[in-house]
Design an enzyme around this catalytic site. Structure first.
Site, PDB file in Angstrom:
ATOM      1  N   SER A 105       0.837  -1.117  -0.078  1.00  0.00           N
ATOM      2  CA  SER A 105      -0.008   0.025  -0.081  1.00  0.00           C
ATOM      3  C   SER A 105       0.724   1.163   0.187  1.00  0.00           C
ATOM      4  CB  SER A 105      -0.763   0.011   1.232  1.00  0.00           C
ATOM      5  OG  SER A 105      -1.745   1.032   1.208  1.00  0.00           O
ATOM      6  N   THR A 106       0.619   2.088   0.942  1.00  0.00           N
ATOM      7  CA  THR A 106       1.653   3.340   1.096  1.00  0.00           C
ATOM      8  C   THR A 106       2.907   3.305   0.905  1.00  0.00           C
ATOM      9  OG1 THR A 106      -0.294   4.028   2.560  1.00  0.00           O
ATOM     10  CG2 THR A 106       1.685   5.591   2.191  1.00  0.00           C
ATOM     11  N   HIS A 141      -2.892  -1.171  -3.246  1.00  0.00           N
ATOM     12  CA  HIS A 141      -3.925  -0.409  -3.182  1.00  0.00           C
ATOM     13  C   HIS A 141      -3.784   0.875  -3.868  1.00  0.00           C
ATOM     14  CE1 HIS A 141      -4.283  -2.284   1.181  1.00  0.00           C
ATOM     15  NE2 HIS A 141      -4.645  -3.075   0.550  1.00  0.00           N
ATOM     16  N   MET A 195      -0.136   1.167   4.933  1.00  0.00           N
ATOM     17  CA  MET A 195      -0.630   1.682   6.281  1.00  0.00           C
ATOM     18  C   MET A 195      -1.938   0.489   6.221  1.00  0.00           C
ATOM     19  SD  MET A 195      -2.936   5.079   5.590  1.00  0.00           S
ATOM     20  CE  MET A 195      -3.988   5.230   3.950  1.00  0.00           C
ATOM     21  N   ASP A 224      -4.574  -4.773   6.192  1.00  0.00           N
ATOM     22  CA  ASP A 224      -4.461  -5.852   4.634  1.00  0.00           C
ATOM     23  C   ASP A 224      -3.367  -6.684   4.733  1.00  0.00           C
ATOM     24  OD1 ASP A 224      -5.865  -7.064   2.753  1.00  0.00           O
ATOM     25  OD2 ASP A 224      -5.077  -5.607   1.379  1.00  0.00           O
TER      26      ASP A 224
END
Length: 359
Positions: A174-175, A201, A295, A298
């Site tokens: 993600s991030t 994501h 973050m 998941d």
């Protein structure tokens, strides 16, 4: 000041957007110390206030967001969240900004901006706070490594090289993840004959371009997944934005996938947990789950399912993660076999595959 109340600078050439973004951030517990009207003004403002985070518009006159990111990362490295148009062209420039050191991006809505942006306020605030906590102190090293990954990768020096039937690798991120994912996939040699699925994501306008970048950077044939896609050794799929990717079947060295509109998990769709759980139930043979920077939580339940099915689990370490959220939650589940720096993850994958086929 604690990370729960980060100090921000908002850079945008639109007075309306500067005001709206500032109000939303302030309402969400982020202190906006100043705003800037273009990239040059943004650089000066960042150097003056030394904020914890910057929101940076991409399209601005004179000095644009791309140039401003490069100057900020050279002069005073600061976590930056890009504000990007939800278009293919916006995706291309956004990925360039990530290469230059920006941590993540947030897509501006089209149409009735004020109405739609207000509905995204919670998402924006969460992302700004996550980016504010990112470690960009080693940004130059990470970007240099990312550029080197575009050269043809070489086989692992630590793995035995005996892959026989290949294996399946599921990557969650993600991030801060796109450049790390690119480096990981580029570090996997084609002769390992892996089947790779990436869940990053990312909005739907961006996942296709992301797949194209992975395809160009690696020896693997990478594409954005479509419903009913099948992949064999040497191929990779990127879960499309807005859809869950399920591994629906396996046989003859190939995986069959399907896309669903099932509700988001952890507030995201695609969710890595969905893909990993389905793979743990379906895939025979070597299976590796990888949780990279990002973050949220998941991937944590997904890798627990992979571990229960006898697979191998790798998490990125805190020192090399821009945001140590997803890897930390996976580690807390107690099912992670290896905690590795991002640059060491390719070798970790190859070692795990080799160990499993030789077990």
């Amino acid at each position: 000041m604690s990370r729960s109340t980060p100090r921000a600078v908002v850079v945008d050439d639109s007075h309306f957007m500067r005001t709206m973004l500032s109000d939303m951030l302030e309402d969400g517990g982020v202190t906006v110390v100043d705003t800037a009207t273009d990239g040059a003004d943004g650089v000066t403002t960042v150097l003056e206030h030394e904020p914890d985070v910057v929101t940076m518009d991409l399209q601005m006159p004179d000095v644009d967001g791309l140039a401003a990111v490069e100057r900020i990362m050279a002069e005073r490295p600061t976590p930056i969240l890009m504000l990007s148009a939800h278009t293919a062209d916006g995706a291309d420039v956004t990925f360039e900004a990530l290469e230059k050191g920006a941590v993540d991006f947030f897509t501006k809505p089209g149409g009735e901006v004020s109405t739609r942006m207000s509905s995204m306020e919670d998402q924006l605030v969460r992302k700004v706070k996550a980016v504010a906590g990112a470690d960009v102190s080693r940004g130059r090293q990470r970007r240099s490594a990312g550029r080197r990954s575009r050269s043809p990768p070489t086989p692992s020096s630590t793995a035995s090289g005996d892959y026989r039937d290949g294996g399946t690798v599921l990557i969650a991120s993600s991030t801060g993840g796109p450049t790390v994912v690119e480096r990981v996939v580029a570090g996997l040699p084609r002769d390992a004959d892996l089947r790779i699925i990436v869940v990053q994501h990312m909005p739907d306008a961006f996942t296709g371009r992301f797949a194209d970048r992975l395809d160009a950077a690696s020896e693997y044939d990478v594409r954005e997944a479509k419903d009913g896609d099948r992949i064999g050794g040497g191929e990779a799929l990127v879960a499309p934005g807005g859809k869950h990717l399920v591994v629906a079947g396996a046989g003859g060295g190939r995986l069959r996938t399907k896309l669903t509109d099932d509700p988001p998990e952890h507030g995201v769709r695609p969710a890595a947990d969905v893909t990993m759980r389905s793979a743990a139930e379906t895939v025979d043979g070597p299976l590796v789950g990888v949780v990279l920077t990002g973050m949220g939580a998941d991937g944590a339940d997904g890798v627990r399912a992979i571990d229960a099915a006898g697979g191998h689990v790798i998490a990125q370490d805190e020192a090399s993660s821009a945001v140590f959220g997803m890897p930390k939650r996976a580690i807390e589940r107690g099912c992670v076999d290896d905690v590795l720096a991002g640059a060491d993850v390719p070798d970790g994958i190859l070692d795990a595959i080799s160990m499993e086929v030789n077990a």
